[in-house]
Each structure stands twice: as structure tokens, then as C-alpha cells.
Design a protein around this motif. Structure first.
Motif, short mmCIF file in Angstrom:
data_model
loop_
_atom_site.label_atom_id
_atom_site.label_comp_id
_atom_site.label_asym_id
_atom_site.label_seq_id
_atom_site.Cartn_x
_atom_site.Cartn_y
_atom_site.Cartn_z
N GLU A 1 -3.73 1.26 -9.05
CA GLU A 1 -2.61 1.24 -9.99
C GLU A 1 -1.55 0.22 -9.57
O GLU A 1 -1.02 -0.52 -10.40
CB GLU A 1 -1.98 2.62 -10.09
N ARG A 2 -1.23 0.17 -8.32
CA ARG A 2 -0.23 -0.78 -7.81
C ARG A 2 -0.69 -2.21 -8.03
O ARG A 2 0.09 -3.08 -8.44
CB ARG A 2 0.04 -0.52 -6.33
N SER B 183 -4.00 5.16 -6.26
CA SER B 183 -2.66 4.57 -6.28
C SER B 183 -2.71 3.11 -5.88
O SER B 183 -1.93 2.30 -6.37
CB SER B 183 -1.68 5.34 -5.42
#
Length: 81
Positions: A73-74, A70
Motif C-alpha cells: 500500500e505504501r 502495508s
């Protein structure tokens, strides 16, 4: 080291084995000449099967850190990568 004649060793084998287990070495003689030696057995180590380790490693799934994914992805969404 304890030296014992063969005839005595036959009669006292259990005792001599006990002494060997305690760490002593026993020399057995026949007609005054050494013919055998009793020593404590060393523990035998099982050899490592590297092929089996490699097979097991190949079958295992890699660990995936959900927080790490994550985070990447961020960073992509925010154009930081």
C-alpha cells in the motif's frame, strides 16, 4: 536360526516367542521337515490419506502478512509500483 520340533514348540511356545521378540528366527519342524517359521513382526505403517490432506488444505485460510500488505500500500501511495 533355531530349529525346534513341533512337539517341543508346543511345550515351549512362550520361550520361543521371547526369542523371536529378541530378534531370532525359529524354524518349526514336523518329522524333521520344516513346516513353519516364527519371525519378528515388523511395525505396520498407516498409509497417508492424501485426499484428507487436500480437503484440510482447501478448508484452511491463507496466511496474510499484515506488514507485507502495508508495504505494498505504501509503495502504491508513493507511486513506486
Amino acid at each position: 536360526m533355531v530349529t525346534v520340533a513341533l512337539a517341543d514348540a508346543k511345550a515351549r511356545l512362550s520361550e520361543l516367542i521371547g526369542r523371536v521378540e529378541a530378534g531370532e528366527t525359529v524354524s518349526i519342524t514336523r518329522r524333521g521337515k520344516p513346516v513353519a517359521r516364527l519371525v519378528k513382526e515388523t511395525s505396520v505403517r498407516k498409509p497417508i490419506d492424501f485426499d484428507a490432506m487436500r480437503r484440510a488444505q482447501a478448508m484452511s485460510k491463507p496466511y496474510v502478512d499484515p506488514d507485507g500488505l502495508s508495504f505494498v500500500e505504501r509503495m502504491r501511495r508513493e507511486n513506486l509500483l
